[in-house]
Design a protein around this motif. Structure first.
Motif, PDB file in Angstrom:
ATOM      1  N   GLU A 282       0.834  -1.207   0.000  1.00  0.00           N
ATOM      2  CA  GLU A 282       0.000   0.000   0.000  1.00  0.00           C
ATOM      3  C   GLU A 282       0.867   1.255   0.000  1.00  0.00           C
ATOM      4  N   VAL A 283       1.899   1.283   0.846  1.00  0.00           N
ATOM      5  CA  VAL A 283       2.777   2.449   0.933  1.00  0.00           C
ATOM      6  C   VAL A 283       3.576   2.605  -0.362  1.00  0.00           C
ATOM      7  N   THR A 284       4.003   1.495  -0.923  1.00  0.00           N
ATOM      8  CA  THR A 284       4.717   1.555  -2.211  1.00  0.00           C
ATOM      9  C   THR A 284       3.853   2.208  -3.280  1.00  0.00           C
ATOM     10  N   HIS A 285       2.582   1.845  -3.342  1.00  0.00           N
ATOM     11  CA  HIS A 285       1.658   2.413  -4.323  1.00  0.00           C
ATOM     12  C   HIS A 285       1.473   3.922  -4.091  1.00  0.00           C
ATOM     13  N   ILE A 286       1.369   4.329  -2.816  1.00  0.00           N
ATOM     14  CA  ILE A 286       1.187   5.752  -2.496  1.00  0.00           C
ATOM     15  C   ILE A 286       2.397   6.554  -2.959  1.00  0.00           C
ATOM     16  N   CYS A 287       3.594   6.012  -2.755  1.00  0.00           N
ATOM     17  CA  CYS A 287       4.821   6.712  -3.154  1.00  0.00           C
ATOM     18  C   CYS A 287       4.919   6.848  -4.673  1.00  0.00           C
ATOM     19  N   ARG A 288       4.592   5.782  -5.371  1.00  0.00           N
ATOM     20  CA  ARG A 288       4.656   5.832  -6.841  1.00  0.00           C
ATOM     21  C   ARG A 288       3.601   6.766  -7.399  1.00  0.00           C
ATOM     22  N   ALA A 290       2.671   9.404  -6.040  1.00  0.00           N
ATOM     23  CA  ALA A 290       3.168  10.761  -5.820  1.00  0.00           C
ATOM     24  C   ALA A 290       4.296  11.126  -6.777  1.00  0.00           C
ATOM     25  N   GLY A 291       4.716  10.185  -7.640  1.00  0.00           N
ATOM     26  CA  GLY A 291       5.703  10.483  -8.661  1.00  0.00           C
ATOM     27  C   GLY A 291       7.133  10.125  -8.312  1.00  0.00           C
ATOM     28  N   PHE A 292       7.329   9.329  -7.260  1.00  0.00           N
ATOM     29  CA  PHE A 292       8.680   8.963  -6.851  1.00  0.00           C
ATOM     30  C   PHE A 292       9.003   7.526  -7.250  1.00  0.00           C
ATOM     31  N   THR A 293      10.300   7.266  -7.426  1.00  0.00           N
ATOM     32  CA  THR A 293      10.732   5.887  -7.651  1.00  0.00           C
ATOM     33  C   THR A 293      10.945   5.239  -6.276  1.00  0.00           C
ATOM     34  N   VAL A 294      10.588   3.959  -6.191  1.00  0.00           N
ATOM     35  CA  VAL A 294      10.555   3.291  -4.888  1.00  0.00           C
ATOM     36  C   VAL A 294      11.192   1.908  -4.970  1.00  0.00           C
ATOM     37  N   ALA A 295      11.810   1.498  -3.876  1.00  0.00           N
ATOM     38  CA  ALA A 295      12.305   0.125  -3.717  1.00  0.00           C
ATOM     39  C   ALA A 295      12.150  -0.259  -2.250  1.00  0.00           C
ATOM     40  N   THR A 296      12.082  -1.544  -2.021  1.00  0.00           N
ATOM     41  CA  THR A 296      12.000  -2.018  -0.634  1.00  0.00           C
ATOM     42  C   THR A 296      13.374  -2.468  -0.161  1.00  0.00           C
ATOM     43  N   ASP A 307      19.314   4.607  -8.117  1.00  0.00           N
ATOM     44  CA  ASP A 307      18.585   5.816  -8.488  1.00  0.00           C
ATOM     45  C   ASP A 307      17.214   5.966  -7.841  1.00  0.00           C
ATOM     46  N   VAL A 308      16.872   5.158  -6.865  1.00  0.00           N
ATOM     47  CA  VAL A 308      15.535   5.279  -6.277  1.00  0.00           C
ATOM     48  C   VAL A 308      15.473   6.473  -5.348  1.00  0.00           C
ATOM     49  N   ASP A 309      14.294   7.084  -5.280  1.00  0.00           N
ATOM     50  CA  ASP A 309      14.085   8.233  -4.400  1.00  0.00           C
ATOM     51  C   ASP A 309      13.753   7.789  -2.968  1.00  0.00           C
ATOM     52  N   ILE A 310      13.008   6.689  -2.886  1.00  0.00           N
ATOM     53  CA  ILE A 310      12.483   6.273  -1.584  1.00  0.00           C
ATOM     54  C   ILE A 310      12.790   4.796  -1.357  1.00  0.00           C
ATOM     55  N   VAL A 311      13.227   4.479  -0.147  1.00  0.00           N
ATOM     56  CA  VAL A 311      13.405   3.083   0.264  1.00  0.00           C
ATOM     57  C   VAL A 311      12.413   2.796   1.385  1.00  0.00           C
ATOM     58  N   ILE A 312      11.654   1.718   1.222  1.00  0.00           N
ATOM     59  CA  ILE A 312      10.693   1.322   2.251  1.00  0.00           C
ATOM     60  C   ILE A 312      11.306   0.193   3.077  1.00  0.00           C
ATOM     61  N   LEU A 313      11.366   0.393   4.369  1.00  0.00           N
ATOM     62  CA  LEU A 313      11.936  -0.607   5.278  1.00  0.00           C
ATOM     63  C   LEU A 313      10.871  -1.663   5.565  1.00  0.00           C
ATOM     64  N   ASP A 314      11.040  -2.844   4.997  1.00  0.00           N
ATOM     65  CA  ASP A 314      10.037  -3.912   5.136  1.00  0.00           C
ATOM     66  C   ASP A 314      10.602  -5.100   5.916  1.00  0.00           C
ATOM     67  N   THR A 315      11.430  -4.814   6.902  1.00  0.00           N
ATOM     68  CA  THR A 315      11.981  -5.858   7.762  1.00  0.00           C
ATOM     69  C   THR A 315      11.534  -5.620   9.200  1.00  0.00           C
ATOM     70  N   ILE A 316      11.640  -6.675  10.011  1.00  0.00           N
ATOM     71  CA  ILE A 316      11.220  -6.583  11.415  1.00  0.00           C
ATOM     72  C   ILE A 316      12.431  -6.353  12.314  1.00  0.00           C
ATOM     73  N   GLY A 317      12.298  -5.412  13.258  1.00  0.00           N
ATOM     74  CA  GLY A 317      13.306  -5.235  14.287  1.00  0.00           C
ATOM     75  C   GLY A 317      14.553  -4.499  13.858  1.00  0.00           C
ATOM     76  N   GLU A 318      14.558  -3.895  12.655  1.00  0.00           N
ATOM     77  CA  GLU A 318      15.770  -3.247  12.148  1.00  0.00           C
ATOM     78  C   GLU A 318      15.708  -1.730  12.262  1.00  0.00           C
ATOM     79  N   LEU A 319      14.525  -1.187  12.517  1.00  0.00           N
ATOM     80  CA  LEU A 319      14.364   0.261  12.509  1.00  0.00           C
ATOM     81  C   LEU A 319      15.297   0.942  13.508  1.00  0.00           C
ATOM     82  N   GLY A 320      15.449   0.342  14.701  1.00  0.00           N
ATOM     83  CA  GLY A 320      16.302   0.959  15.711  1.00  0.00           C
ATOM     84  C   GLY A 320      17.705   1.234  15.217  1.00  0.00           C
ATOM     85  N   ARG A 321      18.252   0.363  14.396  1.00  0.00           N
ATOM     86  CA  ARG A 321      19.596   0.560  13.845  1.00  0.00           C
ATOM     87  C   ARG A 321      19.564   1.455  12.609  1.00  0.00           C
TER      88      ARG A 321
END
Length: 839
Positions: A282-288, A290-296, A307-321
């Motif tokens: 869902e978030v990937t679709h919202i970003c695209r 809006a006109g941005f290139t996206v990868a997870t 060359d991607v504009d946005i990276v979506i963090l789709d892993t568990i427990g990694e945000l803190g780092r």
């Protein structure tokens, strides 16, 4: 109030089953989560903590696990000899705990707070203390904690506005829960005030601070930070805007803010970490859109791209780092009325932090940072864009915020150490006071999950709406279980599922009910008889509750024991202990253990102990045991009753053995015969009784094999305490009574129960108080007694009763049938038939 809570818990549990089924398909690890939440833990999961006075720390999800991590380190320092158990609720929390908590001896899912289930797990583990992190209070679990006198201390306590309002509706349940907690270690004065308003005695409440200030799992070195940037393809950037734990409705304003930044900093990048991983698409679709290139994040690991504009963090427990790579951080859940998320993880990295105005879940922490201008509060998407652009444009202002953030974190460290010291003080005080109180009586432990359900499903009269509802739910599940059993059996009978065949004579020995029918002594007698006929016989046991795991386990090679009771499981160990020249093997797949027995021991006959339902292996004779005392359970299939499969399945039996016929009620034997003949007109029906052979002192039983002990007649007239953890304790007690023993107390525990030293001390105290002359246990119980108890010099002798099976009516016909079939399998003529011809 507790009754209403339990009814609601049962109804919700039933109604949510379809949701669980969907999640089981969609979410990795969800099936294991439900299994453990229902009390089915993996083998050896609890070995290091069960009945070992462990410290049990419960943290619901990822956020609580972050708070728990530094606590566990301090508990390990403060209590080096106490095992530590960590429990969680969510799969993400479970993965996070296994990733960052290295000092725990076991990590499990917390049991569902259903009536009896939570208490059953607590009774099984019997911790030294239970420590809920933040506000994890569960009524049924805490009710059992009170009964077992397990002290409870809330650590890193936090109460939100919503929680205060919600808890107040629980009335008497709330009073009971609060009354169970011996100490409240709260994060802040606000939280301390809230818990007092809910009824906590002020003298039990203290402020220790937030343990998340102490966490170190997010620490990232300069090299590690560069590694994260490379893995996320973000090495070329003009600053990184990171939005963490975003909720639905927040990605749009975040993207508008990012667009505003890109107008002034074209090479800036955005990282979005949705709070729920299921929203990644869902978030990937919202970003695209809006006109941005996206990868997870996971996609870039497989296919790197720069060359991607946005990276979506789709892993568990990694945000803190990952927070370490952000230059400006927005913490989500705060522009929408969720209440925000904890800002301490980005603060630990010294980041410039922006939050929305909905931070009511973290009032104290938020106020601390806000009052020192260490975070910026915005009320709209427009204000968010302005704040992000300003921080990108003004590095000096950003650095000042970063320095202030690090200063706050450093100043507030130490909550974990304070909590550990407080726990030590609380336990010293509590355990010192407990020494002067009477021990929990074993008779109080009888009302456990297993025995309660057995009593309930056998009751002819059930009172109360809740119990009727519970039985109705169990009946529905029993119908489902019946169909599954029938379908599986039909698959084998029709050849859809293939049976494996061993190159030896296979006898299955089992029953159609749950509980004791005397399989173990019957298997011993049958194996001895076949051995004495001149055949090489082995016993194949499944190894129930064995700590050993693998394809084939040799408990005994017929000459000596290779495993103890803990490794082999009590049933297999008992079989091996009394059967010289009969190898005993354990393993889940009898075809594998059977082939091993043929290859290594030259087995001619294999007895499948408890093998009536082991349809994967073809057999030459099925012997069905029916308990003449507890006839066919209550007629219902599991879980409404105690039948493993429908009574009609007695049709498969070649031999039907009625056990304990001397203890049967009038008419029981005739009823069993009529029932068997109704479905099976060919089975040979025979009878047996269990006769006590001798009484062996516990220490002698442990040291010797085949000890003779004392004559059974010597127990006549003695005042005894009967202690048992077997499927049919009534039969054991009846045997003692028939020998003339006077039973002054009967203590029953769940089948296969592991005795703790404290429990056996309690047994001794009760025996002394009642003037007992002896304590009598079964052989199944003897293998569960802790070695320290065996070695102790008890003032009252402890005897192990040894029982043997004696065949009665139909014995001659059975012996002849067995002789004939075994001889035919060997290609010989049965000795009896040969003698008749010669005569």
């Amino acid at each position: 109030m507790q009754l209403l809570y339990n009814i609601a818990a049962i109804l919700i549990g039933v109604l949510i089953i379809p949701v669980f089924m969907v999640r089981a398909v969609r979410e990795k690890g969800f099936v294991e989560r439900i299994r453990q939440s229902l009390g089915f833990f993996p083998k050896h999961a609890l070995d290091k903590v069960e009945k070992k006075d462990c410290i049990w720390v419960h943290a619901a999800s990822v956020g609580e696990i972050v708070a728990t991590s530094p606590l566990i380190k301090e508990f390990r320092k403060e209590f080096p000899k106490s095992p530590i158990l960590v429990s969680v609720v969510t799969t993400s929390g479970y993965e996070m705990a296994n990733r960052i908590i290295k000092d725990a001896d076991a990590i499990i899912y917390f049991p569902l707070d259903l009536p009896w289930l939570a208490g059953h797990v607590l009774r099984r583990i019997r911790p030294r203390v239970y420590l809920p992190v933040e506000t994890e209070l569960w009524p049924n679990f805490l009710k059992t904690a009170r009964e077992l006198h397990v002290p409870v201390m809330m650590v890193n306590g936090r109460i939100s506005d919503k929680s205060v309002k919600r808890y107040k509706h629980l009335h008497s349940i709330l009073r009971d829960m609060i009354g169970t907690v011996k100490k409240f270690a709260m994060q802040s004065p606000i939280d301390a005030d809230y818990i007092k308003r809910l009824g906590a005695p002020p003298e039990l409440v203290t402020v220790t601070g937030n343990t998340k200030f102490d966490q170190t799992y997010t620490d990232v070195s300069a090299e590690e930070k560069q590694q994260i940037l490379r893995e996320m393809c973000l090495t070329k950037n003009e600053g990184i805007f990171l939005a963490g734990s975003t909720h639905r409705g927040e990605e749009e304003p975040v993207l508008r803010a990012f667009a505003a930044v890109r107008e002034r900093h074209p090479d800036a990048k955005l990282v979005i970490a949705p709070r729920e991983l299921l929203r990644t698409m869902e978030v990937t679709h919202i970003c695209r859109k809006a006109g941005f290139t996206v990868a997870t994040r996971t996609g870039l690991q497989k296919t790197p791209q720069q060359d991607v504009d946005i990276v979506i963090l789709d892993t568990i427990g990694e945000l803190g780092r990952v927070y370490s790579i952000g230059d400006v951080v927005y913490v989500g859940g705060s522009l929408v009325p969720h209440g925000g998320h904890n800002i301490l993880e980005p603060a630990a990295h010294g980041k410039a932090i922006i939050v929305g105005h909905h931070m009511f879940n973290f009032k104290d922490t938020y106020a601390l940072f806000k009052n020192r201008d260490a975070c910026i509060t915005v009320k709209s998407g427009k204000e968010l864009a302005e704040a992000v652009v300003r921080l990108f444009d003004d590095p000096a202002h950003r650095r000042r915020m970063e320095q202030e953030t690090l200063a706050i974190v450093q100043e507030n460290k130490g909550a974990s150490r304070k909590s550990a010291v407080l726990l030590h003080e609380m336990l010293d005080k509590y355990e010192s006071a407990a020494e002067n109180l009477p021990h929990v009586r074993s008779t109080q432990k009888i009302a456990n999950l297993q025995t309660y359900f057995i009593d309930l499903v056998h009751s002819k009269e059930v009172h109360g709406v809740f119990l009727h509802l519970l039985l109705a739910v169990l009946y529905v599940f029993s119908l489902i279980y019946r169909q599954l059993v029938n379908c599986k059996l039909a698959g084998y009978e029709l050849g859809i599922f293939r049976r494996k065949k061993l190159d030896c004579f296979v006898i299955s020995l089992g029953n159609v009910t749950v509980g004791g029918t005397g399989k173990t002594p019957t298997a011993q007698r049958l194996a001895r008889d076949i051995r004495d006929m001149g055949y090489r016989v082995v016993i194949l046991n499944r190894g129930y509750r064995a700590k050993w795991h693998g394809d084939v386990g040799v408990v005994s090679d017929g000459k000596r024991l290779h495993m103890d009771a803990a490794e082999a499981g009590d049933e297999a160990y008992m079989l091996a202990k009394h059967l010289p020249n009969v190898p005993v093997l354990i393993g889940a797949e009898r075809a594998i253990t059977g082939q091993y027995a043929i290859d290594h021991f030259g087995a001619e006959v294999a007895i499948l102990d408890d093998g009536y339902q082991h349809w994967q292996l073809a057999r030459d004779m099925d012997i069905l045991l029916v308990d003449a005392v507890n006839v066919f359970g209550n007629g219902y299939i599991l879980p409404r009753g105690t039948l493993r499969e429908p009574i009609s399945h007695v049709r498969r039996a070649n031999v039907c053995l009625l056990t304990k016929v001397d203890q049967a009620a009038a008419g029981s034997r005739d009823y069993i015969r009529e029932t068997v003949r109704k479905y099976n007109d060919h089975a040979l029906i025979i009878e047996s009784i269990h006769q006590p052979r001798c009484f062996i002192p516990l220490d002698e039983w442990y040291e010797n094999i085949g000890s003779e002990g004392i004559d059974v007649r010597e127990m006549a007239g003695k005042r005894v305490v009967a202690v048992s953890a077997i499927g049919n304790p009534a039969s054991f007690e009846q045997t003692l009574s028939d020998l003339g023993a006077v039973i002054i107390e009967s203590l029953r525990y769940p089948d296969h129960h592991d005795y703790a030293e404290r429990e056996m001390s309690d047994v001794l105290e009760q025996a002394e108080a009642k003037g007992a002359e002896a304590i009598v246990i079964t052989e199944k119980d003897a293998v569960k007694i802790p070695p320290a108890v065996v070695r102790a010099k008890w003032p009252i002798p402890v005897y192990v009763i040894c029982v043997e099976v004696t065949f009665q009516s139909g014995h001659a016909a059975f012996h002849a049938l067995l002789e004939k079939k075994l001889a035919a399998a060997r290609g010989e003529e049965a000795p009896t038939a040969r003698a008749e011809k010669e005569g």
